[in-house]
Design a protein around this motif. Structure first.
Motif, PDB file in Angstrom:
ATOM      1  N   ASP A 108       2.061   0.818   3.752  1.00 23.95           N
ATOM      2  CA  ASP A 108       3.448   0.358   3.877  1.00 23.95           C
ATOM      3  C   ASP A 108       4.407   1.525   3.684  1.00 23.95           C
ATOM      4  O   ASP A 108       5.442   1.605   4.352  1.00 23.95           O
ATOM      5  CB  ASP A 108       3.735  -0.724   2.830  1.00 23.95           C
ATOM      6  CG  ASP A 108       2.887  -1.959   3.033  1.00 23.95           C
ATOM      7  OD1 ASP A 108       3.149  -2.700   3.995  1.00 23.95           O
ATOM      8  OD2 ASP A 108       1.940  -2.159   2.240  1.00 23.95           O
TER       9      ASP A 108
ATOM     10  N   ALA B  57       1.628   7.799  10.741  1.00 24.90           N
ATOM     11  CA  ALA B  57       1.994   6.711   9.832  1.00 24.90           C
ATOM     12  C   ALA B  57       3.193   5.938  10.365  1.00 24.90           C
ATOM     13  O   ALA B  57       3.244   4.701  10.265  1.00 24.90           O
ATOM     14  CB  ALA B  57       2.295   7.277   8.446  1.00 24.90           C
ATOM     15  N   LYS B  58       4.155   6.641  10.937  1.00 27.70           N
ATOM     16  CA  LYS B  58       5.339   5.975  11.484  1.00 27.70           C
ATOM     17  C   LYS B  58       4.951   5.052  12.633  1.00 27.70           C
ATOM     18  O   LYS B  58       5.465   3.928  12.751  1.00 27.70           O
ATOM     19  CB  LYS B  58       6.350   7.024  11.960  1.00 27.70           C
ATOM     20  CG  LYS B  58       7.713   6.447  12.314  1.00 27.70           C
ATOM     21  CD  LYS B  58       8.394   5.908  11.071  1.00 27.70           C
ATOM     22  CE  LYS B  58       9.798   5.438  11.371  1.00 27.70           C
ATOM     23  NZ  LYS B  58      10.440   4.871  10.164  1.00 27.70           N
ATOM     24  N   GLU B  59       4.047   5.516  13.469  1.00 31.56           N
ATOM     25  CA  GLU B  59       3.572   4.681  14.579  1.00 31.56           C
ATOM     26  C   GLU B  59       2.892   3.418  14.073  1.00 31.56           C
ATOM     27  O   GLU B  59       2.903   2.380  14.745  1.00 31.56           O
ATOM     28  CB  GLU B  59       2.605   5.485  15.451  1.00 31.56           C
ATOM     29  CG  GLU B  59       3.277   6.603  16.242  1.00 31.56           C
ATOM     30  CD  GLU B  59       2.271   7.549  16.874  1.00 31.56           C
ATOM     31  OE1 GLU B  59       1.047   7.298  16.723  1.00 31.56           O
ATOM     32  OE2 GLU B  59       2.697   8.538  17.498  1.00 31.56           O
ATOM     33  N   LYS B  60       2.308   3.502  12.873  1.00 34.18           N
ATOM     34  CA  LYS B  60       1.651   2.342  12.265  1.00 34.18           C
ATOM     35  C   LYS B  60       2.640   1.430  11.542  1.00 34.18           C
ATOM     36  O   LYS B  60       2.242   0.402  10.985  1.00 34.18           O
ATOM     37  CB  LYS B  60       0.588   2.819  11.267  1.00 34.18           C
ATOM     38  CG  LYS B  60      -0.598   3.531  11.898  1.00 34.18           C
ATOM     39  CD  LYS B  60      -1.573   2.529  12.475  1.00 34.18           C
ATOM     40  CE  LYS B  60      -2.855   3.186  12.934  1.00 34.18           C
ATOM     41  NZ  LYS B  60      -3.837   2.189  13.416  1.00 34.18           N
TER      42      LYS B  60
ATOM     43  N   THR C  25      -5.450   8.057   7.171  1.00 32.79           N
ATOM     44  CA  THR C  25      -4.107   7.483   7.287  1.00 32.79           C
ATOM     45  C   THR C  25      -4.112   6.303   8.250  1.00 32.79           C
ATOM     46  O   THR C  25      -3.544   5.241   7.966  1.00 32.79           O
ATOM     47  CB  THR C  25      -3.105   8.548   7.767  1.00 32.79           C
ATOM     48  OG1 THR C  25      -3.064   9.618   6.814  1.00 32.79           O
ATOM     49  CG2 THR C  25      -1.711   7.969   7.928  1.00 32.79           C
ATOM     50  N   GLY C  26      -4.761   6.487   9.393  1.00 32.20           N
ATOM     51  CA  GLY C  26      -4.826   5.404  10.367  1.00 32.20           C
ATOM     52  C   GLY C  26      -5.574   4.195   9.853  1.00 32.20           C
ATOM     53  O   GLY C  26      -5.173   3.047  10.087  1.00 32.20           O
ATOM     54  N   GLN C  27      -6.645   4.418   9.122  1.00 32.65           N
ATOM     55  CA  GLN C  27      -7.444   3.306   8.612  1.00 32.65           C
ATOM     56  C   GLN C  27      -6.758   2.587   7.455  1.00 32.65           C
ATOM     57  O   GLN C  27      -6.849   1.364   7.328  1.00 32.65           O
ATOM     58  CB  GLN C  27      -8.819   3.817   8.179  1.00 32.65           C
ATOM     59  CG  GLN C  27      -9.687   4.298   9.331  1.00 32.65           C
ATOM     60  CD  GLN C  27     -10.989   4.933   8.869  1.00 32.65           C
ATOM     61  OE1 GLN C  27     -11.203   5.153   7.672  1.00 32.65           O
ATOM     62  NE2 GLN C  27     -11.866   5.247   9.815  1.00 32.65           N
ATOM     63  N   TYR C  28      -6.055   3.329   6.620  1.00 32.51           N
ATOM     64  CA  TYR C  28      -5.423   2.728   5.438  1.00 32.51           C
ATOM     65  C   TYR C  28      -4.186   1.920   5.811  1.00 32.51           C
ATOM     66  O   TYR C  28      -3.880   0.905   5.185  1.00 32.51           O
ATOM     67  CB  TYR C  28      -5.058   3.836   4.447  1.00 32.51           C
ATOM     68  CG  TYR C  28      -4.610   3.345   3.095  1.00 32.51           C
ATOM     69  CD1 TYR C  28      -5.482   2.647   2.260  1.00 32.51           C
ATOM     70  CD2 TYR C  28      -3.322   3.593   2.643  1.00 32.51           C
ATOM     71  CE1 TYR C  28      -5.075   2.207   1.010  1.00 32.51           C
ATOM     72  CE2 TYR C  28      -2.903   3.163   1.390  1.00 32.51           C
ATOM     73  CZ  TYR C  28      -3.784   2.469   0.581  1.00 32.51           C
ATOM     74  OH  TYR C  28      -3.370   2.045  -0.654  1.00 32.51           O
ATOM     75  N   ASN C  29      -3.451   2.388   6.828  1.00 32.49           N
ATOM     76  CA  ASN C  29      -2.274   1.673   7.332  1.00 32.49           C
ATOM     77  C   ASN C  29      -1.291   1.346   6.200  1.00 32.49           C
ATOM     78  O   ASN C  29      -1.023   0.182   5.892  1.00 32.49           O
ATOM     79  CB  ASN C  29      -2.707   0.393   8.053  1.00 32.49           C
ATOM     80  CG  ASN C  29      -1.589  -0.188   8.910  1.00 32.49           C
ATOM     81  OD1 ASN C  29      -0.627   0.510   9.238  1.00 32.49           O
ATOM     82  ND2 ASN C  29      -1.715  -1.448   9.258  1.00 32.49           N
TER      83      ASN C  29
ATOM     84  N   LYS D 232       0.831  -1.198   0.000  1.00 31.07           N
ATOM     85  CA  LYS D 232       0.000   0.000   0.000  1.00 31.07           C
ATOM     86  C   LYS D 232       0.871   1.257   0.000  1.00 31.07           C
ATOM     87  O   LYS D 232       1.757   1.410   0.845  1.00 31.07           O
ATOM     88  CB  LYS D 232      -0.900   0.026   1.233  1.00 31.07           C
ATOM     89  CG  LYS D 232      -1.969  -1.054   1.270  1.00 31.07           C
ATOM     90  CD  LYS D 232      -2.803  -0.895   2.531  1.00 31.07           C
ATOM     91  CE  LYS D 232      -3.914  -1.925   2.598  1.00 31.07           C
ATOM     92  NZ  LYS D 232      -4.712  -1.759   3.853  1.00 31.07           N
TER      93      LYS D 232
ATOM     94  N   SER E 286       4.795   2.516   8.952  1.00 31.68           N
ATOM     95  CA  SER E 286       5.045   2.917   7.563  1.00 31.68           C
ATOM     96  C   SER E 286       6.463   3.443   7.377  1.00 31.68           C
ATOM     97  O   SER E 286       7.060   4.016   8.299  1.00 31.68           O
ATOM     98  CB  SER E 286       4.066   4.019   7.138  1.00 31.68           C
ATOM     99  OG  SER E 286       2.727   3.624   7.306  1.00 31.68           O
TER     100      SER E 286
END
Length: 492
Positions: free
Chosen positions: A66, A87-90, A60-64, A2, A92
């Motif tokens: 790469d 995004a970094k926390e997720k 952004t949080g929902q899409y998560n 993604k 990415s």
């Protein structure tokens, strides 16, 4: 895999002209990468011109993703950092790019440990290379990005690595932007609600005439390219950092316009190329209105006929007049003109049914109150003409990468204050610039002059759009610009 591409919401009127523009640079990156990687890549674009910062964070949080690529401006950097941190926390990989990030890449990587890399200048090919190495990164870390042109990054040991090469692709090697990557239904609902009908921006080339006096290569050494950019004779306020003027092949622009018309019913076309191509006169073949960037010196009967032959008779010229007196035009790097010359060009345009969107800048190097008032008087006089339908007037933005920004950095005190900054206070840096280079004016006086000019134009029952950039919320509320969102179509 993604890929999320984000153009953050701009705060207030810092650089906002939220009308009918989509983030074409992100669209081009998404198109190129999708073409190369096919169904293995899912691309999503978040456009801050039509969604709030809160919605962008939620998406952004929902899409998560790469990988997230963020194109921030001086007016959206704080919002961009919030998106990037989320995004970094997720998990990415976080990349930045675009003009502003290219100018501040070292500061951004030094100050923000959540940024993995910054793509400098052109982004399509380095973005594809990054995506193509993501599988190896899981094993080898960021070191796999070594050798990617245009990419400055933080390696696995936290060290900042600058690119060895800068690659500038031929425009013919890049595909047409795939507009289906944008939420076109929502976007066109917005343009219609703001009085523009179905309108959108498109590329017909890149660069401007002032940067065109160079024979472009496809590959440069990093230092070589930066030296060439810094040596260009450009407008003093311009933060753009690209070499050359590149036009599409003769029939490509017509193909793009026809596809937009047939697929989405577009009838309003904004050619965002900084300098319209005056050599190509082959008819586009699609009825509609066309907004074109053109220098005032190029507004001649001969050039008007050429542009009418290509685009038809429903034209809008976007002209950066900036100042009306010879001294300030010389400071800004513009050719000489005066009120009589400008009036004659407006009258030529009026007789041909062509609108003028005129922009002005106040507070350049050495400007005096007298010089400023000559410029605002010119704006008031041009507003008397019915075909002058948009007037944009702004305090000068001190943009990183511009000659004026570099001049400010030559002052030891200012260098200590700003040299390592990556979040620029536009009011503070403007006040510092005025104090050192324009001591006859204060920011408060400039804002007051803009308000007075707009009030006088409104008082004469003239109805051009009165727009302002380079201001913060308090200043904008005081000036009370007359924005296009409520005044009808630009060709009404």
């Amino acid at each position: 895999m993604k890929l999320l591409l984000a153009y953050p919401e701009i705060e207030c009127s810092v650089t906002r002209t939220s009308t009918y523009s989509v983030p074409l640079g992100l669209g081009s990156i998404g198109t190129y990468c999708k073409q190369k990687l096919g169904d293995s890549l899912d691309v999503k674009i978040l456009d801050g011109s039509m969604m709030s910062h809160e919605e962008q964070l939620r998406e952004t949080g929902q899409y998560n993703p790469d990988v997230i690529g963020i194109n921030s401006t001086i007016g959206s950097q704080a919002n961009a950092y919030e998106i990037a941190k989320l995004a970094k926390e997720k998990g990415s990989l976080v990349l930045f790019g675009g003009v502003h990030s290219t100018n501040l890449w070292q500061n951004m990587l030094q100050n923000r440990d959540f940024i993995d890399g910054v793509i400098l200048y052109e982004g399509e090919i380095p973005s594809y290379f990054v995506l193509n190495r993501m599988g190896e990164r899981q094993i080898l870390g960021n070191g796999v990005f070594q050798g990617i042109p245009n990419l400055a990054y933080r390696d696995s040991f936290g060290e900042i690595v600058s690119p060895q090469r800068i690659f500038i692709p031929h425009l013919d090697d890049l595909p047409d932007v795939d507009y289906s990557l944008f939420d076109m239904q929502r976007f066109l609902e917005q343009t219609r609600s703001r009085g523009f009908g179905k309108a959108v921006s498109y590329y017909a080339g890149k660069g401007c005439a002032k940067r065109g006096n160079v024979r472009l290569k496809t590959s440069y050494g990093f230092d070589e390219y930066n030296q060439l950019v810094n040596a260009m004779d450009v407008c003093s306020f311009c933060g753009r950092n690209e070499l050359g003027l590149r036009n599409f092949e003769e029939d490509r622009e017509a193909r793009i316009v026809k596809e937009l018309h047939e697929k989405y019913g577009i009838t309003g076309f904004f050619n965002v190329q900084d300098t319209v191509n005056l050599r190509n006169t082959s008819p586009i073949g699609v009825d509609g209105w066309y907004r074109l960037f053109i220098g005032t010196e190029s507004i001649t009967p001969q050039n008007i006929k050429r542009l009418q032959q290509r685009y038809g008779n429903n034209l809008i010229f976007q002209a950066g007049i900036e100042a009306a007196n010879p001294q300030m035009r010389a400071v800004y790097g513009k050719r000489r003109t005066n009120l009589d010359d400008l009036v004659s060009k407006v009258e030529i345009m009026r007789d041909e049914g062509i609108q003028l969107h005129a922009s002005f800048i106040l507070g350049g190097r050495g400007e005096t109150k007298d010089f400023m008032q000559r410029t605002t008087e010119t704006a008031r006089q041009l507003a008397e003409y019915d075909n002058v339908t948009w007037i944009l007037m702004s305090p000068q933005l001190i943009l990183p990468g511009s000659p004026d920004y570099r001049a400010l950095m030559q002052m030891p005190q200012m260098n200590r204050k700003y040299a390592n900054e990556d979040l620029i206070d536009i009011v503070g840096i403007n006040q510092d610039f005025l104090r050192l280079f324009t001591p006859d004016l204060t920011r408060e006086e400039i804002v007051e002059e803009i308000k007075r000019t707009f009030d006088e134009i409104r008082g004469k029952d003239r109805k051009p759009i009165l727009d302002v950039k380079g201001v913060v919320e308090k200043e904008e509320k005081y000036i009370q610009p007359n924005r296009p969102y409520s005044v009808g179509s630009p060709n009404s």
